[in-house]
Design a protein around this motif. Structure first.
Motif, PDB file in Angstrom:
ATOM      1  N   ASP A 124      -0.622  -8.850   2.848  1.00 13.73           N
ATOM      2  CA  ASP A 124      -1.228  -8.393   4.108  1.00 13.73           C
ATOM      3  C   ASP A 124      -1.474  -6.884   4.119  1.00 13.73           C
ATOM      4  OD1 ASP A 124      -1.066 -10.981   5.078  1.00 13.73           O
ATOM      5  OD2 ASP A 124       0.823 -10.639   6.149  1.00 13.73           O
ATOM      6  N   VAL A 125      -0.886  -6.168   3.177  1.00 18.48           N
ATOM      7  CA  VAL A 125      -1.044  -4.707   3.113  1.00 18.48           C
ATOM      8  C   VAL A 125      -2.370  -4.408   2.428  1.00 18.48           C
ATOM      9  CG1 VAL A 125      -0.025  -2.518   2.377  1.00 18.48           C
ATOM     10  CG2 VAL A 125       1.465  -4.418   3.010  1.00 18.48           C
ATOM     11  N   SER A 126      -3.430  -4.482   3.199  1.00 17.27           N
ATOM     12  CA  SER A 126      -4.783  -4.248   2.679  1.00 17.27           C
ATOM     13  C   SER A 126      -5.092  -2.753   2.666  1.00 17.27           C
ATOM     14  CB  SER A 126      -5.800  -4.963   3.566  1.00 17.27           C
ATOM     15  OG  SER A 126      -5.771  -4.392   4.862  1.00 17.27           O
ATOM     16  N   ASP A 127      -6.207  -2.415   2.048  1.00  9.51           N
ATOM     17  CA  ASP A 127      -6.661  -1.018   2.034  1.00  9.51           C
ATOM     18  C   ASP A 127      -6.833  -0.513   3.463  1.00  9.51           C
ATOM     19  OD1 ASP A 127      -6.765  -1.599  -0.641  1.00  9.51           O
ATOM     20  OD2 ASP A 127      -8.927  -1.313  -0.855  1.00  9.51           O
ATOM     21  N   SER A 128      -7.426  -1.329   4.311  1.00 11.05           N
ATOM     22  CA  SER A 128      -7.660  -0.897   5.699  1.00 11.05           C
ATOM     23  C   SER A 128      -6.338  -0.761   6.465  1.00 11.05           C
ATOM     24  CB  SER A 128      -8.612  -1.847   6.421  1.00 11.05           C
ATOM     25  OG  SER A 128      -8.064  -3.137   6.513  1.00 11.05           O
ATOM     26  N   ALA A 129      -5.344  -1.575   6.123  1.00 11.50           N
ATOM     27  CA  ALA A 129      -4.037  -1.444   6.770  1.00 11.50           C
ATOM     28  C   ALA A 129      -3.404  -0.095   6.416  1.00 11.50           C
ATOM     29  CB  ALA A 129      -3.112  -2.592   6.365  1.00 11.50           C
ATOM     30  N   ILE A 130      -3.550   0.306   5.164  1.00 13.88           N
ATOM     31  CA  ILE A 130      -3.017   1.609   4.732  1.00 13.88           C
ATOM     32  C   ILE A 130      -3.728   2.734   5.491  1.00 13.88           C
ATOM     33  CG2 ILE A 130      -2.799   3.207   2.777  1.00 13.88           C
ATOM     34  CD1 ILE A 130      -0.900   0.861   2.524  1.00 13.88           C
ATOM     35  N   VAL A 131      -5.041   2.632   5.601  1.00 10.28           N
ATOM     36  CA  VAL A 131      -5.810   3.651   6.328  1.00 10.28           C
ATOM     37  C   VAL A 131      -5.380   3.696   7.795  1.00 10.28           C
ATOM     38  CG1 VAL A 131      -8.125   4.302   7.134  1.00 10.28           C
ATOM     39  CG2 VAL A 131      -7.786   3.578   4.762  1.00 10.28           C
ATOM     40  N   ASP A 132      -5.200   2.518   8.399  1.00  7.68           N
ATOM     41  CA  ASP A 132      -4.758   2.471   9.801  1.00  7.68           C
ATOM     42  C   ASP A 132      -3.373   3.102   9.964  1.00  7.68           C
ATOM     43  OD1 ASP A 132      -7.114   1.202  10.475  1.00  7.68           O
ATOM     44  OD2 ASP A 132      -6.216  -0.816  10.560  1.00  7.68           O
TER      45      ASP A 132
ATOM     46  N   LYS B 222       0.811  -4.355  -7.768  1.00  9.21           N
ATOM     47  CA  LYS B 222      -0.409  -3.585  -8.014  1.00  9.21           C
ATOM     48  C   LYS B 222      -1.153  -3.374  -6.696  1.00  9.21           C
ATOM     49  CE  LYS B 222      -4.355  -3.693 -11.198  1.00  9.21           C
ATOM     50  NZ  LYS B 222      -4.340  -2.316 -11.569  1.00  9.21           N
ATOM     51  N   HIS B 223      -1.406  -2.113  -6.389  1.00 12.69           N
ATOM     52  CA  HIS B 223      -2.195  -1.775  -5.188  1.00 12.69           C
ATOM     53  C   HIS B 223      -2.950  -0.490  -5.522  1.00 12.69           C
ATOM     54  CE1 HIS B 223      -3.491  -1.158  -1.119  1.00 12.69           C
ATOM     55  NE2 HIS B 223      -2.782  -2.189  -0.676  1.00 12.69           N
ATOM     56  N   ASP B 224      -4.110  -0.659  -6.149  1.00 15.25           N
ATOM     57  CA  ASP B 224      -4.877   0.480  -6.652  1.00 15.25           C
ATOM     58  C   ASP B 224      -5.226   1.489  -5.555  1.00 15.25           C
ATOM     59  OD1 ASP B 224      -4.788  -0.506  -9.216  1.00 15.25           O
ATOM     60  OD2 ASP B 224      -6.684  -1.601  -9.027  1.00 15.25           O
ATOM     61  N   TYR B 225      -5.617   0.994  -4.391  1.00 16.15           N
ATOM     62  CA  TYR B 225      -6.020   1.919  -3.329  1.00 16.15           C
ATOM     63  C   TYR B 225      -4.844   2.789  -2.882  1.00 16.15           C
ATOM     64  CZ  TYR B 225      -7.863   3.951   0.898  1.00 16.15           C
ATOM     65  OH  TYR B 225      -8.258   4.868   1.838  1.00 16.15           O
ATOM     66  N   LEU B 226      -3.709   2.171  -2.665  1.00 12.31           N
ATOM     67  CA  LEU B 226      -2.515   2.922  -2.255  1.00 12.31           C
ATOM     68  C   LEU B 226      -2.189   3.999  -3.283  1.00 12.31           C
ATOM     69  CD1 LEU B 226      -0.012   3.384  -0.449  1.00 12.31           C
ATOM     70  CD2 LEU B 226       1.126   1.571  -1.750  1.00 12.31           C
TER      71      LEU B 226
END
Length: 189
Positions: free
Chosen positions: A47-55, A86-90
């Motif tokens: 559930d930890v998406s790129d948009s969640a990190i940005v939010d 693996k979470h490339d965006y983070l």
């Protein structure tokens, strides 16, 4: 994998490998993220998406300084790496620019005035002798409060005007030196 389990496992490894202070630091920042994630109904690692990190970062920007955001994101990055997630965006998020705080130093003239005042306090009134010794030790050694409070009698060599600090932040012993006037005060204790 559930976020709570992920972070609990990660915090166990931190607790095992690092000091209590480091563990408390990580625990505090992890709890902040978990509380935020719970409010957003983010329960699993997927559930930890790129948009969640940005939010998450956007929400922190409303109340936190860049240094705090950098610490929290850094802990998330290290957690994901350590747990092989693996979470490339983070991992690609660069640090935010931090403002550097500078502090005015007490000039030598004022330090001498403080030292004279402390030495002029009468020894027999209240805890003056104790306060004198503490202030002089801080001024002479630059040691942290916890380091001074944990000085052991066997670590004090008044004849050499030196004290071995055995309980330090870095866990490495070091020798600090004190002035003869401080030795005189300590001998009265």
């Amino acid at each position: 994998m559930e976020l709570k389990k992920l972070f609990n496992d990660y915090l166990l490894s931190i607790k095992l490998q690092h000091s209590k202070g480091t563990y408390r630091h990580y625990d505090c920042h992890v709890k902040h993220f978990l509380k935020w994630a719970e409010q957003q109904e983010i329960k699993t690692v997927s559930d930890v998406s790129d948009s969640a990190i940005v939010d998450y970062i956007q929400d922190m920007k409303e109340t936190c300084a860049s240094i705090t955001i950098n610490k929290r994101i850094g802990i998330l990055k290290r957690c994901f790496r350590a747990m092989n997630i693996k979470h490339d965006y983070l991992q690609s998020i660069p640090k935010f620019k931090e403002t550097v705080k500078t502090y005015d130093m007490i000039d030598e003239r004022d330090l001498k005035r403080i030292r004279r005042h402390v030495l002029s306090l009468p020894d027999m009134i209240g805890n003056n002798l104790y306060y004198k010794a503490m202030v002089l030790l801080f001024m002479d050694t630059g040691a942290r409060a916890s380091e001074v409070l944990l000085i052991e009698k066997k670590s004090v060599a008044l004849d050499k005007c030196e004290i071995r600090l055995t309980h330090t932040k870095t866990k490495e012993e070091r020798v600090v030196y004190i002035q003869p006037t401080s030795v005189d005060v300590i001998k009265k204790m």
